[in-house]
Design an enzyme around this catalytic site. Structure first.
Site, PDB file in Angstrom:
ATOM      1  CG  LEU A 172      -1.871   1.163   1.371  1.00 15.55           C
ATOM      2  CD1 LEU A 172      -2.757   1.314   0.141  1.00 15.55           C
ATOM      3  CD2 LEU A 172      -2.721   0.991   2.625  1.00 15.55           C
ATOM      4  N   GLY A 201     -13.896 -19.661  -6.595  1.00 19.49           N
ATOM      5  CA  GLY A 201     -13.389 -20.650  -5.652  1.00 19.49           C
ATOM      6  C   GLY A 201     -13.104 -21.943  -6.387  1.00 19.49           C
ATOM      7  CD  GLU A 207     -12.814 -10.358  -8.926  1.00 17.34           C
ATOM      8  OE1 GLU A 207     -12.412 -11.463  -8.531  1.00 17.34           O
ATOM      9  OE2 GLU A 207     -13.722 -10.229  -9.779  1.00 17.34           O
ATOM     10  CG  HIS A 246     -11.843 -13.537 -11.490  1.00 18.42           C
ATOM     11  ND1 HIS A 246     -12.270 -13.836 -10.206  1.00 18.42           N
ATOM     12  CD2 HIS A 246     -11.584 -14.732 -12.080  1.00 18.42           C
ATOM     13  CE1 HIS A 246     -12.268 -15.145 -10.031  1.00 18.42           C
ATOM     14  NE2 HIS A 246     -11.853 -15.709 -11.154  1.00 18.42           N
ATOM     15  CD  GLU A 301     -13.939 -27.359  -9.174  1.00 19.88           C
ATOM     16  OE1 GLU A 301     -13.039 -26.889  -8.455  1.00 19.88           O
ATOM     17  OE2 GLU A 301     -14.779 -26.652  -9.768  1.00 19.88           O
ATOM     18  CE  LYS A 334      16.396   1.264  22.775  1.00 22.11           C
ATOM     19  NZ  LYS A 334      17.692   1.997  22.767  1.00 22.11           N
ATOM     20  N   PRO A 335      12.231  -0.627  18.731  1.00 20.40           N
ATOM     21  CG  PRO A 335      10.140  -1.629  19.053  1.00 20.40           C
ATOM     22  CD  PRO A 335      10.950  -0.441  19.460  1.00 20.40           C
ATOM     23  CB  CYS A 370     -15.042 -17.312 -11.353  1.00 23.36           C
ATOM     24  SG  CYS A 370     -13.872 -18.558 -11.939  1.00 23.36           S
ATOM     25  CG  PHE A 371     -17.102 -21.995  -7.756  1.00 23.03           C
ATOM     26  CD1 PHE A 371     -16.641 -23.178  -8.300  1.00 23.03           C
ATOM     27  CD2 PHE A 371     -17.888 -22.058  -6.615  1.00 23.03           C
ATOM     28  CE1 PHE A 371     -16.966 -24.405  -7.726  1.00 23.03           C
ATOM     29  CE2 PHE A 371     -18.222 -23.266  -6.036  1.00 23.03           C
ATOM     30  CZ  PHE A 371     -17.757 -24.441  -6.591  1.00 23.03           C
ATOM     31  CG  ASP A 403      11.679 -12.332   7.126  1.00 28.62           C
ATOM     32  OD1 ASP A 403      11.705 -12.384   8.370  1.00 28.62           O
ATOM     33  OD2 ASP A 403      10.722 -11.875   6.470  1.00 28.62           O
TER      34      ASP A 403
END
EC number: 6.3.4.2
Length: 543
Positions: free
Chosen positions: A19, A353, A517, A515, A404, A188-189, A380-381, A146
């Site tokens: 973001l 899905g 969106e 899709h 399916e 401190k972090p 979709c689904f 990491d």
């Protein structure tokens, strides 16, 4: 030549690097610069395509068919620039490319090592094809420290020395936690996070500090002193009620000015943020509210539906209303009457899905919407389940189902390589619409003249939308379903693949195989979502 901005994170994950990158990209774009945003993901998967939604959240699909990180959705929504497969890479992809070259003998028998081979591959990805841009923003996934991220941090350390002086800066996103018992923000972090970053050779130029309150001057001074940055480069990133308030908030905090100063670029006036002002005014002062039920399979992990949530918000912005979401796990409807859950909502959305779990519940949601005249949007689904519902309850095809879920006598939905023509199994070629078992990326669809969906798109007859599916509605049942009012109003240009269905006589019932969106923007809401929310407003008697 492009300048590079690397965005790293520290202290904790999920601080919002994606973001922050998107908001900064929008600010630079508002100043007239051409920007590109890229994401480096340190995990070993080739891409997130096969990762669980509960592990990774949404898989964002680009026009060119790449399955990418959900942060690329933020990039697109904030800048309007379509992302490509070249904007996201993982450790798995890097290693695959290197090992392929090694097997071919491209390295001429050299010992393959993290340095220089892996780091060189990362650097090549970062700087590739950027000549058309003024700024390239590169987000590194995970947090400093990491172990899987170390090759990426080493690569971005090296790249500062590879490029001309002044062409690279580092922004470190960190957390300033507030301790109620002490009554103060703790620095401190952040100090330790920057210390870790500096230990691998990277000195941040700007600190972007996530906080729920204003940063006192003394804490700014302390961060500047101990993190070796200018006090003006300690930027406050306050929590916001809406993600679309972030660009204006970052500008008010001076982030874009500080970035330009770090590159030695003189600021020329204010950025053009008018469209963000309009968007936020509509979000803060809606003229009404609607409630949409999302009947899904992954409702315990909201990030699995990130683009969907934002697209509904965009539909609300277009109609000047607030969109409230009721999250409903679809399995609930397999044992309970959906009416108590859905009677109060103004619209029902059944998203995509995979798998049988919860499918019957989605079918019941589609039935409720059809019978009660509630606006329904199946994606979709969700479209496939609406078609199965129509086949069972309107066309009298009791055994209608999807392959399916297992073998079925009435395959209303099937894998895209399973279709029967007569009694012969038909195999599609890779050159056709049905190449492979997953249909990914942008594909065209031909719309039926005079259909509701054609009107929603502005009376056009062809559209292009993004897809991600293995299964497809069987066109062999098209005529029988249309006899009962389910209209196939969009097909692939060759007529093979159903893309859109709608009910004649229903206030708003549309299912789409794609899709939509993924292509919605706050300043350019997708027409289907704008229309869906408009229908929900009508249902709620707001208009």
């Amino acid at each position: 030549m492009a300048r590079y901005i690397f965005i790293t994170g520290g202290v904790v994950s999920s601080l919002g690097k994606g973001l922050a990158s998107a908001a900064l990209g929008a600010l630079l774009q508002a100043r007239g610069y051409k920007v590109r945003l890229r994401k480096l993901d340190p995990y070993l998967n080739l891409d997130p395509g096969t990762m669980s939604p509960y592990q990774h959240g949404e898989v964002f699909v680009t026009d060119d068919g790449a399955e990418t990180d959900l942060d690329l959705g933020h990039y697109e929504r904030f800048t309007g620039r379509p992302a490509t497969r070249a904007d996201n890479i993982t450790t798995g992809r890097i290693y695959q490319d290197i090992l392929t070259k090694e097997r071919r003998g491209d390295y001429l028998g050299a010992t393959i090592q993290v340095v220089p081979h892996v780091t060189n591959a990362i650097k090549e990805f970062i700087v590739d094809s950027n000549d058309a841009y003024d700024f390239v923003l590169v987000e590194i996934g995970g947090t400093v420290g990491d172990i899987e991220g170390l090759p990426f941090f080493e690569a971005i350390r090296q790249i500062k020395n590879d490029l001309p002086r002044g062409d690279v800066i580092y922004i470190h996103l960190t957390l300033l936690p507030y301790i109620p018992s002490a009554g103060e923000l703790k620095t401190k972090p952040t100090q330790h996070s920057v210390k870790e970053l500096r230990s691998i050779g990277i000195q941040p130029d700007i600190l972007l500090c996530r906080t729920d309150r204003s940063i006192p001057k003394e804490e700014r001074r302390k961060l500047g002193l101990f993190c070796n940055v200018r006090e003006s480069a300690v930027i406050e990133a306050r929590d916001a009620d809406s993600i679309y308030a972030v660009p204006e908030a970052y500008h008010a905090a001076g982030l874009d000015e500080e970035v330009l100063a770090a590159f030695g670029i003189a600021s020329k006036g204010e950025p053009g943020l008018d469209r963000w002002t309009v968007i936020n005014e509509r979000i803060r002062n809606p003229e009404g509210e609607v409630t949409i039920a999302i009947v899904g399979k992954y409702t315990g992990m909201k990030d699995a539906y990130k683009s969907l949530i934002e697209a509904l918000s965009h539909g609300g912005i277009a109609n000047k209303v607030k969109v409230n979401i009721d999250w409903i796990e679809s399995e609930v409807f397999e044992n309970e009457d959906p009416a108590p859950f859905l009677e109060h909502v103004n619209g029902i959305l059944v998203p995509g899905g995979f798998g049988q779990r919860g499918a019957e519940g989605k079918i019941e949601a589609a039935r409720f919407a059809r019978e009660r005249n509630v606006p329904y949007f199946g994606i979709c689904f969700g479209m496939q389940m609406a078609v199965i519902e129509a086949a069972r309850n309107l066309a009298g095809i009791a055994d209608a189902n999807s392959t399916e879920f297992g073998p079925t006598k009435e395959p209303l939905v099937g894998l895209m390589t399973e279709w029967l023509r007569g009694n012969q199994l038909e195999k599609r070629s890779n050159a056709g619409d049905l190449g492979g078992t997953m249909r990914l990326g942008a594909y065209p669809a031909a719309l039926k003249r005079g259909s509701r969906v054609s009107q929603i798109y502005g009376d056009v007859l062809e559209i292009s939308e993004r897809h991600r599916h293995r299964y497809e509605v069987n066109t062999a049942y098209k005529d029988r379903l249309e006899q009962h009012g389910l209209r196939f109003s969009g097909l692939s240009p060759d007529g093979v693949l159903p893309e859109i269905v709608e009910y004649e006589g229903h206030p708003w019932f549309i299912g789409v195989q794609f899709h939509p969106e993924l292509k919605s923007r706050p300043f350019e809401p997708h027409p289907l979502f704008a229309s869906f929310i408009e229908a929900a407003m009508a249902q709620s008697r707001l208009v």
